[in-house]
Scaffold this motif. Structure first.
Motif, PDB file in Angstrom:
ATOM      1  N   THR A   1      38.402  34.054   6.729  1.00  0.00           N
ATOM      2  CA  THR A   1      36.959  33.489   6.845  1.00  0.00           C
ATOM      3  C   THR A   1      36.580  32.494   5.710  1.00  0.00           C
ATOM      4  OG1 THR A   1      36.280  35.236   5.717  1.00  0.00           O
ATOM      5  CG2 THR A   1      36.095  35.479   8.057  1.00  0.00           C
TER       6      THR A   1
ATOM      7  N   LEU B   1      36.871  28.924   3.369  1.00  0.00           N
ATOM      8  CA  LEU B   1      37.471  27.230   3.497  1.00  0.00           C
ATOM      9  C   LEU B   1      38.273  26.864   2.596  1.00  0.00           C
ATOM     10  CD1 LEU B   1      34.634  27.277   5.091  1.00  0.00           C
ATOM     11  CD2 LEU B   1      34.011  25.189   4.107  1.00  0.00           C
TER      12      LEU B   1
ATOM     13  N   THR C   1      42.025  20.739   6.356  1.00  0.00           N
ATOM     14  CA  THR C   1      41.644  22.064   7.161  1.00  0.00           C
ATOM     15  C   THR C   1      42.606  23.088   6.626  1.00  0.00           C
ATOM     16  OG1 THR C   1      43.422  21.269   8.521  1.00  0.00           O
ATOM     17  CG2 THR C   1      41.162  20.607   9.178  1.00  0.00           C
ATOM     18  N   ASP C   2      42.433  24.211   7.065  1.00  0.00           N
ATOM     19  CA  ASP C   2      43.322  25.411   7.066  1.00  0.00           C
ATOM     20  C   ASP C   2      43.869  25.721   8.299  1.00  0.00           C
ATOM     21  OD1 ASP C   2      41.589  27.076   7.953  1.00  0.00           O
ATOM     22  OD2 ASP C   2      41.295  28.050   6.125  1.00  0.00           O
TER      23      ASP C   2
ATOM     24  N   TRP D   1      39.404  26.140   9.489  1.00  0.00           N
ATOM     25  CA  TRP D   1      38.271  25.735   8.400  1.00  0.00           C
ATOM     26  C   TRP D   1      38.695  24.501   7.885  1.00  0.00           C
ATOM     27  CZ3 TRP D   1      34.412  28.932   9.027  1.00  0.00           C
ATOM     28  CH2 TRP D   1      34.465  30.468   9.538  1.00  0.00           C
ATOM     29  N   GLN D   2      37.132  23.661   7.857  1.00  0.00           N
ATOM     30  CA  GLN D   2      37.489  22.298   7.281  1.00  0.00           C
ATOM     31  C   GLN D   2      36.580  22.182   5.921  1.00  0.00           C
ATOM     32  OE1 GLN D   2      37.537  18.048   8.882  1.00  0.00           O
ATOM     33  NE2 GLN D   2      35.545  18.917   8.949  1.00  0.00           N
ATOM     34  N   GLN D   3      37.180  21.318   5.060  1.00  0.00           N
ATOM     35  CA  GLN D   3      36.460  21.037   3.604  1.00  0.00           C
ATOM     36  C   GLN D   3      36.573  19.516   3.667  1.00  0.00           C
ATOM     37  OE1 GLN D   3      34.147  21.772   1.277  1.00  0.00           O
ATOM     38  NE2 GLN D   3      35.233  23.327   0.745  1.00  0.00           N
TER      39      GLN D   3
END
Lengths: 156, 689
Positions: free
Chosen positions: A23, A25, A139-140, A144-146
C-alpha cells in the motif's frame, strides 16, 4: 462496527485475505553529488544530461519513464518544478518552433527494491532553447506511482 | 392521498408490483407488510417528500442516507449513485421504466436527470438483471415521474438554496386533467458557485495548491430542465407521451484536472460564479411513450423511447508527448442516440399464479469528437427475453422464479490519431465486432410469520462489456493515465445470495439485508507497473471477486413525539485472482451509518438531530489513498402550513454543524486530497396548489 470484526475473520478463513498487500508508493531519491538533473540547472544544446537518481520501493520496483517538455507557456507541475528565470527578468511567453520532445520508458530489473537509474540523454543541437520540465515517473510492481518534476534550462 | 396512490398504480410499468407511496421522511419505518411481501429481493421505496426533505443538490446526494446507497460526488453539483459500492455501468438508472443512457463510464460525469420531476424512487439493492438486463448486475435505481394528475388544474413551485455553494434554484410543476386527457409541464433551474471546503490548501503529490477563502476554484455550474407529458386514460387503455430536456454545465477543479497539477493564465479567483476551462456540459433529450392495455386476465404494456445525450468536455489546449498543441478547447465530445422498445405482458394464470413475460430491444449509436481519444465510436444492439412466475402459496408465503436470455452485438470502429508519432498516425482502436449472449435466472421466496417478513433470493446476472472496456486506447487526460481496453473480455457474471429480515413491531421496526456475491470474472481496470507513451498504463482485465455485506436499520418509536433511528452499512470486497489478488475494489465505501433522534410536533412538523459516521478505509487499490474515519453532526427541521387551498412546505437541513474536515473515500476529488464541504444549510420552500 461489530459486523466488521465478525465478517473479516470469517471471510479470511475462506481464503479471501492476503496480508502482504502493498500500500506504499515507491521513492525517487538523490544519490549524492552526482544527482542530476537538479532544479534550474543549465544544459547547452549539443551537450548531454547525465541522469542519475536512486529509485526505491519496499516490495519491488516496476518501471520508470523520463519525459521532457517545454515550459514556454510557464505552466507549473508538481514537486520542485517552478520557474527558473532570473530575478527581475520577466521571460516572455514563446511559441515553440522546434521544441524538444523526449519521452522514454525504461525497465528496472525484476525483483529490485533499490536501483540507481543512470541514463545519458543528449540534448539535440537544433531544438528551441528555453525552460523545460524534466519529469521522472516511477512505478512499483503493484501499480503505485511516484512523480518528480525538475525545471531545467536549455541554453543556446 | 388514496387517489394519488391508485392513480400511480394504474400508470406503473409492469415490472413493479404493488406500490406504497411513502409520504414520510423515513424510509423503512413505514414500510408496510404488504409492500415487503411482494418482492423477494431487497428494495427500498422513497417518495417525493423524502427527496425534498433530504435535498442535497444532487439526486444521488439526496439518497445517500439510505443504507447501501452511496453518492460519488464530483464537486457540489454533480454526483452519480452507487449501490453497495457498485456504480458506473454496474447499476441501471431507469426513468419510467426506460434505462437512462448517457456516458455512464465517466468517473467525473453526473446524472442527467431533473431530481425535482421525480415522484417516486425504487432502489433494488441487488441484481436486477432479470427485468432490466445487462448493467443491472449491481442494482437498479428506478425513478418514476408519472403520477396521474387528479384535479383539473394543480401545481407547485419550489424554491431552494444552499449556503455552501451559494446555490439558488426554482422548480415549477403545472398539471391538469379533463375527463380522459391529462397533461403535466415541469421546469427547473439551478445555479451554484464554487463550493467551500474547510481548508486553505490542497496538497497533491507534495505540491501545495492554495485555496482562496477555502473555495474550490472553478467548481461552479448550472442546470436547466424542462419536460412535458400528455396522456390519455380510458377504461381499458391508457397512454402517456413525455418529452424532456436537461442541460447542465459545470467546471472542473482548475488546479488539478485529473491528476496533473497545472497553473494557468486564467484568473480563476476573479469570480466564484463563472465557469472557466476546464468544464463539462451535457444535454440530454428524451422522448418516450408508454401504452397500457388491460384485458380479461391479462395486461399488455408497450414502451418506445429515444434518448439523445450530447456531452462536451473542454480544457486548455496543451501539447503532450507527440501531440502538438490542439487548435481548440474541445477535448472530448460524445453524441449518443439510444432507441428503446419494450413489450411486456402479465397473465393471471389463476388467482394465485401470475406470469410476467417481456421482450426488450435497445440500440445505441455513439460518435466521438475532440482531440483527446478515450473511447471509440460504436453501435450496440441488445435484446432480451424474459419470463417470471409469481406464485402466492398462501397469504404468508409467496415464491417467484424467472429466467432471461440476452443477446448483444457490439460493433466498434477503428480510430487513428490526428497527429503523427515518429512519422505515422497511430491506430488506437481497431475495428471490433463482438457477439455476447447470456442466460440469467433468479428465484426467491418471501415468508411472513407474524410480525416478521423474511426473504431469500438467489440469482445469476450478467453484464456485457462496454465499448470503453473493449476498445479504450489512449490517454485519459482527466486522470492522466494511459487506458487500454481488452477486446477479448467475456461478459461479466455474478452470482448473488440476498437475505432480508424484517421485524415490524408496534414501536420497533428492524431491517437487516445481508448479501453474498461472487463474480467469476469481474472486469477491472488494472494499474500496471508499465509505461506507455510516458504514462502509467492501466489495462482492462478480469478477476474473481468475492463481495459480502449488509445494511441494517432500526427504528424505535420512543413516544408519540419521539423517534430514534439507527442505520448502518458494511461492505467487504476481495479480488481472489489475477494481478491484484488480495486487494479490494476501487471506490469501496467504508463501514458507516447514521444515528438520529426525531421530534414530531403539530402533526407534520419535525426536528431531527443526527450524526453520520464512517470508518477508516484502508482497503485500497492504486492510486487510492487510505481515508480516515469521520463523523459529522447534522440537523433537519420542517413543517407544512395550510394557506387556504394551498400548502406551504418548509424544509431546512444543516449539514456538518461542527464544520469538521473529513474526506469521503468515494468522492472523485478524494484522489487529489480535497476534503468534503464544511458547514452548510439547505432550505427548501414548496407551495402546492
Amino acid at each position: 462496527m461489530k459486523t466488521k470484526y465478525l465478517l473479516i475473520p470469517l471471510l479470511c478463513a475462506l481464503g479471501a485475505c492476503s496480508s502482504d498487500k502493498d500500500t506504499s508508493l515507491p521513492e525517487i531519491l538523490p544519490v549524492g553529488e552526482s544527482t542530476a538533473p537538479l532544479n534550474c540547472q543549465v544544459y547547452p544544446r549539443g551537450g548531454a544530461i547525465f541522469f542519475d537518481y536512486l529509485l526505491k520501493d519496499d516490495k519491488e520496483l516496476g518501471a520508470y519513464n523520463i519525459e521532457i517538455h517545454n515550459n514556454f507557456d510557464h505552466h507549473t507541475h508538481s514537486t520542485e518544478a517552478g520557474e527558473c528565470h532570473h530575478e527581475g527578468e520577466e521571460e516572455p511567453e514563446n511559441e515553440p518552433v522546434n521544441p524538444w520532445i523526449f519521452n522514454k520508458d525504461y525497465p528496472i530489473p525484476a525483483g529490485s527494491t533499490s536501483f540507481e537509474a543512470k541514463q545519458t540523454i543528449p540534448v539535440p543541437a537544433d531544438v528551441d532553447p528555453g525552460e523545460y520540465h524534466f519529469m521522472i515517473r516511477l512505478t512499483d510492481r503493484s501499480g503505485w506511482q511516484q512523480l518528480k518534476s525538475v525545471s531545467i534550462i536549455v541554453s543556446e | 392521498m388514496i387517489a394519488v396512490t391508485v392513480a400511480a398504480l394504474l400508470l406503473l410499468p409492469p415490472q413493479t408490483d404493488t406500490v406504497e407511496v411513502l409520504s414520510e421522511a423515513t424510509v423503512y419505518g413505514e414500510s408496510s407488510r404488504q409492500e415487503l411481501l411482494h418482492t423477494t429481493l431487497g428494495s427500498v421505496e422513497v417518495g417525493r417528500t423524502y427527496i425534498e426533505n433530504h435535498f442535497s443538490g444532487t439526486l444521488a446526494g439526496s439518497l445517500r442516507s439510505i443504507p447501501g446507497v452511496q453518492a460519488r460526488s464530483i464537486g457540489s453539483g454533480q454526483s452519480k449513485p452507487a449501490i453497495r459500492g457498485m456504480g458506473f455501468n454496474r447499476i441501471v438508472v431507469a426513468v419510467d421504466g426506460i434505462k437512462h443512457e448517457g456516458q455512464q463510464w465517466g468517473d467525473d460525469h453526473g446524472l442527467e436527470i431533473d431530481q425535482f420531476s421525480i415522484d417516486r424512487i425504487e432502489i433494488i439493492k441487488g441484481p436486477g438483471a432479470l427485468l432490466y438486463g445487462s448493467d443491472a448486475i449491481g442494482g437498479v435505481l428506478a425513478l418514476y415521474t408519472n403520477y396521474l394528475p387528479t384535479k383539473p388544474l394543480a401545481g407547485c413551485v419550489h424554491l431552494f438554496g444552499r449556503t455552501n455553494n451559494e446555490s439558488a434554484g426554482v422548480s415549477a410543476r403545472l398539471e391538469g386533467r379533463r375527463r380522459h386527457f391529462y397533461w403535466r409541464a415541469h421546469v427547473s433551474s439551478t445555479d451554484y458557485a464554487d463550493y467551500v471546503v474547510p481548508t486553505d490548501h490542497v496538497e497533491y503529490y507534495s505540491y501545495q495548491i492554495p485555496l482562496l477563502n477555502g473555495r474550490l476554484r472553478n467548481t461552479a455550474g448550472h442546470e436547466r430542465d424542462a419536460s412535458l407529458t400528455l396522456g390519455y386514460v380510458g377504461a381499458r387503455f391508457r397512454n402517456d407521451l413525455k418529452a424532456s430536456l436537461t442541460y447542465a454545465k459545470s467546471g472542473f477543479f482548475a488546479n488539478a484536472h485529473g491528476l496533473e497539477v497545472r497553473l494557468s493564465d486564467i484568473d480563476y479567483d476573479a469570480s466564484r460564479r463563472d465557469i472557466d476551462l476546464p468544464w463539462q456540459s451535457v444535454s440530454h433529450t428524451t422522448v418516450q411513450n408508454h401504452s397500457h392495455f388491460h384485458g380479461e386476465g391479462f395486461t399488455l404494456d408497450a414502451d418506445l423511447a429515444w434518448q439523445y445525450n450530447h456531452r462536451q468536455e473542454c480544457s486548455e489546449p496543451v501539447s503532450h508527448g507527440y501531440m502538438p498543441k490542439p487548435a481548440d478547447e474541445l477535448e472530448r465530445a460524445f453524441r449518443k442516440h439510444t432507441f428503446t422498445g419494450k413489450l411486456a405482458g402479465r397473465i393471471f394464470l389463476s388467482e394465485k399464479n401470475q406470469l410476467q413475460t417481456g421482450l426488450d430491444v435497445e440500440f445505441q449509436h455513439n460518435r466521438r469528437d475532440g482531440w483527446g481519444f478515450i473511447i471509440p465510436d460504436f453501435e450496440i444492439l441488445s435484446t432480451g427475453l424474459y419470463a417470471v412466475d409469481k406464485w402466492t402459496v398462501s397469504d404468508r408465503l409467496s415464491l417467484n422464479a424467472g429466467v432471461r436470455y440476452d443477446y448483444a452485438r457490439t460493433s466498434i470502429h477503428s480510430y487513428q490519431d490526428w497527429y503523427p508519432t515518429e512519422g505515422t498516425c497511430k491506430q488506437r482502436s481497431a475495428d471490433i465486432l463482438r457477439h455476447f449472449s447470456s442466460l440469467s435466472w433468479s428465484a426467491g421466496l418471501s415468508w411472513t410469520p407474524g410480525r416478521w417478513v423474511l426473504k431469500a433470493n438467489a440469482g445469476k446476472s450478467f453484464r456485457v462489456p462496454i465499448p470503453k472496456e473493449l476498445g479504450a486506447d489512449g490517454v485519459n487526460y482527466h486522470i492522466f493515465r494511459y487506458e487500454k481496453g481488452n477486446s477479448d473480455l467475456s461478459p461479466e457474471e455474478s452470482y448473488q445470495l440476498d437475505l432480508g429480515l424484517n421485524y415490524l413491531g408496534e414501536r420497533i421496526t428492524l431491517r437487516l439485508d445481508p448479501f453474498l456475491n461472487w463474480f467469476p470474472n469481474y472486469i477491472y481496470l488494472n494499474p500496471s507497473a508499465d509505461y506507455y507513451e510516458g504514462l502509467q498504463r492501466y489495462g482492462y482485465t478480469q478477476a474473481k471477486v468475492l463481495r459480502a455485506g449488509a445494511e441494517v436499520q432500526v427504528n424505535w418509536q420512543i413516544s408519540r413525539f419521539l423517534e430514534a433511528e439507527a442505520k448502518g452499512e458494511y461492505l467487504f470486497a476481495r479480488q481472489m485472482s489475477g494481478d491484484k489478488k488480495g486487494y479490494g475494489l476501487p471506490f469501496s465505501p467504508p463501514w458507516g451509518g447514521e444515528f438520529s433522534l426525531k421530534y414530531t410536533f403539530l402533526e407534520d412538523g419535525y426536528f431531527s438531530l443526527g450524526t453520520r459516521f464512517a470508518g477508516r478505509q484502508e482497503d485500497i487499490v492504486p492510486p487510492e489513498k487510505a481515508t480516515e474515519g469521520w463523523w459529522t453532526l447534522n440537523a433537519r427541521a420542517g413543517k407544512d402550513f395550510r394557506l387556504g387551498g394551498m400548502t406551504l412546505k418548509v424544509a431546512l437541513q444543516v449539514d456538518n454543524l461542527l464544520n469538521r474536515r473529513y474526506y469521503d473515500h468515494t468522492s472523485y476529488y478524494r484522489l487529489i486530497g480535497v476534503p468534503e464541504p464544511g458547514i452548510g444549510a439547505s432550505l427548501m420552500l414548496g407551495l402546492e396548489f
